[in-house]
Design a protein around this motif. Structure first.
Motif, PDB file in Angstrom:
ATOM      1  N   ASN A 299       0.920  -1.044  -0.122  1.00 29.61           N
ATOM      2  CA  ASN A 299      -0.089   0.023   0.018  1.00 29.61           C
ATOM      3  C   ASN A 299       0.921   1.103  -0.059  1.00 29.61           C
ATOM      4  OD1 ASN A 299      -2.281  -1.674  -0.010  1.00 29.61           O
ATOM      5  ND2 ASN A 299      -2.406  -1.578   2.310  1.00 29.61           N
TER       6      ASN A 299
ATOM      7  N   GLY B 116      -5.748  -0.296   1.142  1.00 26.15           N
ATOM      8  CA  GLY B 116      -5.070   0.430   0.263  1.00 26.15           C
ATOM      9  C   GLY B 116      -5.618   0.661  -1.118  1.00 26.15           C
TER      10      GLY B 116
ATOM     11  N   PRO C 132      -8.244   6.065  -1.091  1.00 21.90           N
ATOM     12  CA  PRO C 132      -7.628   6.689  -0.301  1.00 21.90           C
ATOM     13  C   PRO C 132      -8.591   6.638   0.868  1.00 21.90           C
ATOM     14  CG  PRO C 132      -7.730   7.907  -2.309  1.00 21.90           C
ATOM     15  CD  PRO C 132      -8.176   6.817  -2.529  1.00 21.90           C
ATOM     16  N   SER C 133      -7.822   6.715   2.024  1.00 25.91           N
ATOM     17  CA  SER C 133      -8.875   6.595   3.228  1.00 25.91           C
ATOM     18  C   SER C 133     -10.030   7.507   3.468  1.00 25.91           C
ATOM     19  CB  SER C 133      -7.906   6.936   4.744  1.00 25.91           C
ATOM     20  OG  SER C 133      -8.659   6.838   5.880  1.00 25.91           O
TER      21      SER C 133
ATOM     22  N   THR D 293     -12.466   7.215   1.551  1.00 31.05           N
ATOM     23  CA  THR D 293     -13.335   7.099   0.257  1.00 31.05           C
ATOM     24  C   THR D 293     -13.553   5.733  -0.086  1.00 31.05           C
ATOM     25  OG1 THR D 293     -11.155   7.144  -1.117  1.00 31.05           O
ATOM     26  CG2 THR D 293     -12.113   9.399  -0.588  1.00 31.05           C
TER      27      THR D 293
END
Ligand code: FES
Ligand code: FES
Lengths: 154, 796
Positions: free
Chosen positions: A8, A76, A79-80, A82
């Motif tokens: 990631n 991964g 994006p975190s 989303t």
């Protein structure tokens, strides 16, 4: 020999038995538990991750074979905070149940749809031959995937 | 104050709040909790099915570096079970099945724990074994539990003896007279089914610690309060010293309706003072799976030319494996499943849980209903054929209707099955049949009916109304994937309090926080926990309305809670935000909360006709009508399902989209049962399918989209008229596929699963008529003499 992997986006170096399955490195050392250990034999697909862009069962990949590889896990993928479009479609269609198979489903279908943007129902079913789900009975997962084309066509 | 909640405000396709984390891999299930910081445990298991243990030598294991503790039989002196306490947690004396847990070892890593478990020396002396029910019932058969008389009875009224763990009977009316009538046709059949593995993706697992003198168990379970009680009973400690919390559960389907490995983790945590993780490997999980039991039946019916079933008698054998477990309870269900669906002039049925030296069985979605419905519906087709009536016409005439009495004499309310059959006919008419897709193969179609129930029983709930206008719901419910905790419960509480469901926080089960509950399963969560939650929310609502009435100088009954506000009914905008009323309530009396509870109301049965039963009547019957088209390849025996349709009795559909998902999923599990999920038992008494390679669950390419019609409005005591909808979809899949295949190949089908070799053997006439020689055609000869119940003083 130390093994270098990119997980990631982070490069890590492992001094471990090269026969260790990638799945164990992810779950036990990196504590990335999105990939699930369900069968450990390559049948269920719950442990699927991307290795250099290809979805593979991480339970069957000894880390010694992965020197320099780029690994992407479900954590991964986007994006975190989303979601990618497959994940979003699954939310929109409320197809998740216990959820154990879904990290693997998402990894398989994300790559499949990149390759095959407008698949038929049968093609989607064939693409899922290595991803088993015990809860949902599949059809609504497939409806959700098909809906993405309709959405895209709008 | 009785203010009915408007059902229209509660019905919606609410999406799941847990989906985002599940889809991004962030949900931590119990099996994800343990990293390198905790100890890992492995179980020492028997390698034979029946033996006396002469010696267990742990010294080679103790000598290994990294081994931290050993749990053995002496750490868990208490026996547990359902109905009978016959089951040790760890066996130190007499092995009764291959794979039985004998001890467990905690070590720094899982590899060390497994190596240490393998190093334990176990010396045994072989004992005779019985691997099949026929063997177990043979005269002079070796007894699996020679000490059966000494066991503590947890339930009165059981009829027991030798290898019969439990017998439940029902007798209503004069069956002998019915069978002796000159105007009846007598139809007799034998059938059998194999076991089915629930195969939830998350195996059974537990992570335990020992905190302030108490056991704290995180576990993947459907029944936190059972885990609490069984841990206390086996360890011989007070239940108040056990705390059970349940993270998201990765599937259950009934497998996790029993406590299994949790107390082992608890012992090891107490001994080491560390957190201990115990997770079954896939192989361990499959080989010791608490399957849906294998079962056998002999059933006879006396039927008139008009299709009246004037007499019915049956004996069902259910393999409980080495310990009684769920099958003891499930003997009860035969009266309501095999004895369900149809009006019976007279009936006698006997259901026996039989001990064998095989791994114990358990509960699986619609439990014994699935195979009893297969038995019953195939038998019904044979009856229709024998009297020359169309099977659909026969069903239309014979199904239970309003005021008809069931096997145990309970009176059914409402006309449900007949209109459901009509709805199925309409659904069939709407869609063209798939005969053409059979394309030269043998085509068959069948419609069947099924009767199941909601397993009610105790639940409790607390609702706290927070100062910010949100509510917190505290119950012992767990989210196993079916959506109850993330959909129906917040929907019910939100509608009662005029909130949106995302303003209802739902706390996952923690036995330290919520009251007792029977667990999530048997379709009971929405009904029982839902009813308790609704009552708790109503008590909160009433407090707020009283306060607001004072503030608005109105009558409480003129007020409504809606969209986060208290309003005067019919005059939106005249009231105030609910937070204003909460602030006032807090200032006057303190924070606002309410409790609710629920239990089985206990529907009446006919006195004296049932013996050995755990329940005499079903509180909430649930009916299902299924239809299926198949094509059978005459050369290979392969069965292709062409279409599948379901009309399901749901009471009120709170979340129709979620119910559709449950039906699709349940039907597909049923297709696996009907066609290819096969478990075999070796000569050594062990199960022979350790993984996915040999235990074949349905894949995406094996399934079809199920066409669904939800039948609403049948009577239900559930909150707002709901019935649980998640359990029943699997009920008549085996039955429907079997009837369709039987019609396609024009031969009797006696057995499931219908694997290609099995179908081919029937098709080619190599499988003769089934006849269980160990089930007498004289019904009374299959009964145990009544044994006076032995009662112990301790009823813990
Ligand atoms: S765990 Fe890797 S495929 Fe099943
Ligand atoms: S949602 Fe449970 S395994 Fe797929």
């Amino acid at each position: 020999m130390p093994i270098e992997l990119n997980i990631n986006g982070d490069t890590i170096t492992l001094e471990i038995d090269p026969r260790t399955p990638l799945l164990d490195v992810l779950r036990d050392r990196q504590r990335l538990t999105g990939a699930k250990a369900v069968c450990r034999e390559g049948f269920c697909g719950a442990c699927t991750v991307h290795v250099d862009g290809q979805p593979v069962p991480s339970c069957l990949r000894p880390v010694g074979m992965l020197q320099g590889c780029r690994i992407v896990t479900v954590e991964g993928l986007a994006p975190s905070g989303t979601l990618n479009r497959v994940q979003q479609a699954f939310i929109d269609h409320d197809v998740v149940q216990c959820g154990m198979c879904f990290p693997g489903m998402v990894m398989t279908l994300t790559e499949f749809l990149d390759r095959e943007p407008s698949p038929s129902r049968d093609q989607i079913k064939t693409a899922l031959v290595g991803n088993i789900c015990r809860c949902t009975g599949y059809e609504r997962i497939i409806d959700a995937v098909l809906s993405m084309q309709t959405e895209a066509a709008k | 104050m009785n203010r009915p909640t408007d059902p229209r405000s509660v019905v919606m396709n609410l999406p799941r709040r847990d989906a985002q984390d599940k889809l991004t891999g962030r949900t931590r299930y119990t099996s994800d909790l343990a990293g390198v910081e905790v100890l890992h445990a492995a179980i020492v298991r028997s390698t034979v099915a029946s033996a006396r243990i002469l010696r267990m030598d742990f010294s080679p294991a103790i000598a290994m570096k990294g081994v931290r503790a050993i749990a053995q039989a002496s750490d868990a002196p208490g026996l547990f079970g359902i109905g009978i306490a016959d089951h040790p947690l760890l066996n130190g004396t007499r092995i009764r099945f291959k794979g039985e847990p004998l001890a467990a070892i905690a070590a720094d890593t899982l590899d060390i724990a497994r190596a240490a478990a393998a190093a334990v020396i176990i010396e045994t002396e072989p004992l005779p074994a019985v691997m099949t029910m026929a063997d177990a019932l043979a005269p002079g058969a070796p007894q699996v539990h020679p000490e059966w008389k000494s066991y503590e009875l947890l339930r009165e009224g059981g009829i027991r003896g030798g290898n019969i763990a439990w017998e439940a009977r029902v007798t209503r009316g004069d069956t002998d007279a019915a069978f002796a009538r000159p105007d009846v046709t007598i139809v007799e059949d034998c059938f059998q089914v194999g076991r089915q593995n629930q195969l939830p993706f998350e195996p059974r697992c537990a992570v335990a610690s020992y905190e302030d003198g108490r056991y704290h168990i995180h576990t993947s379970t459907q029944v936190p309060w059972t885990v609490r009680a069984v841990t206390a009973k086996t360890l011989g400690v007070s239940a108040s010293r056990v705390r059970v919390t349940v993270p998201a559960v990765g599937g259950g389907f009934g497998l996790k309706f029993d406590c299994t490995i949790e107390p082992i983790a608890a012992i090891l945590a107490q001994k080491t003072g560390r957190t201990v993780s115990l997770v079954h490997s896939r192989e361990e999980e499959n080989l010791t799976c608490l399957c849906r039991e294998n079962a056998e039946v002999r059933i006879r019916s006396a039927v008139t030319a008009e299709g009246d079933i004037v007499g019915r008698e049956a004996t069902v054998l259910m393999d409980c494996g080495a310990y009684g477990g769920e099958q003891v309870f499930l003997t009860t269900m035969t009266a309501h499943t095999l004895g369900g669906n149809y009006k019976l002039g007279s009936v006698r049925m006997n259901s026996r849980a039989v001990y064998t030296n095989t791994p114990p069985n358990g509960a699986f979605r619609a439990c014994n209903g699935v195979y009893n419905t297969f038995f019953l519906e195939r038998h019904t087709d044979n009856i229709a054929k024998a009297i020359g009536m169309h099977p659909m016409e026969f069903r239309r005439r014979a199904v239970l209707g309003d005021g008809d009495i069931g096997a145990t004499g309970q009176v059914f309310q409402g006309e449900v099955l007949r209109p459901m059959l009509e709805r199925m006919a309409a659904l069939r008419d709407k869609t063209p049949d798939c005969r053409e897709q059979a394309d030269g193969r043998l085509y068959g179609r069948a419609t069947t009916v099924g009767t199941w129930f909601i397993f009610v029983g105790p639940s409790s709930a607390t609702v706290n109304l927070n100062a910010d206008g949100s509510a917190t719901l505290v119950t012992s419910g767990v989210e196993i994937g079916s959506g109850t905790m993330v959909q129906s419960l917040p929907q019910i509480v939100a509608a009662t309090l005029g909130l949106s469901p995302d303003e209802v926080i739902v706390k996952a089960a923690d036995t330290d926080a919520a009251g007792r509950d029977l667990g999530v399963g048997g379709g009971r969560a929405t009904v029982s926990i839902g009813a308790a939650s609704k009552m708790a929310a109503e008590r909160v609502r009433d407090q707020i309305l009283d306060i607001a009435a004072e503030m608005l100088q109105a009558q409480p009954e003129d007020l409504v809670l809606t969209q986060g506000r208290v309003e005067i009914a019919g005059r939106p905008g005249t009231g105030m935000p609910i937070t204003t009323a909460i602030a006032r309530a807090e200032a006057l009396h303190g924070p606002v909360s309410g409790n609710g509870n629920f239990t089985a109301p206990g529907v009446q049965a006919m006195p004296g006709c049932a013996a050995g039963h755990f329940i005499d009547a079903i509180d909430i019957p649930v009916f299902a009508v299924h239809d299926c088209e198949v094509a059978v390849d005459p050369d290979t025996g392969h069965v292709d399902v062409l279409s599948y349709k379901v009309v399901q009795d749901v009471g009120l559909a709170l979340n129709p989209r979620a119910i559709h998902s449950q039906i699709q999923g349940g039907v597909v599990q049923g297709l696996g049962y009907a066609l290819h999920e096969k478990i075999t038992i070796g000569l050594d008494g062990g199960l022979e399918q350790p993984g996915f390679e040999h235990y074949l669950v349905p894949l995406a390419c094996d399934v079809v989209p199920v066409k669904i019609d939800l039948y609403e409005g049948a009577p239900s005591i559930g909150p707002l008229g709901t019935k649980g909808a998640g359990e029943v979809p699997i009920l008549n899949v085996g039955a429907t596929v079997a009837c369709a295949v039987s019609r396609a190949i024009e031969r009797d089908v006696w057995e499931l699963p219908l694997t290609p070799p099995q179908v081919l053997s029937v098709l080619q006439g190599r499988t003769g008529r089934m006849d269980h020689s160990h089930l007498s055609a004289v019904w009374q000869e299959n009964l145990l003499e009544f044994v006076a119940p032995h009662r112990s003083l301790d009823h813990s």
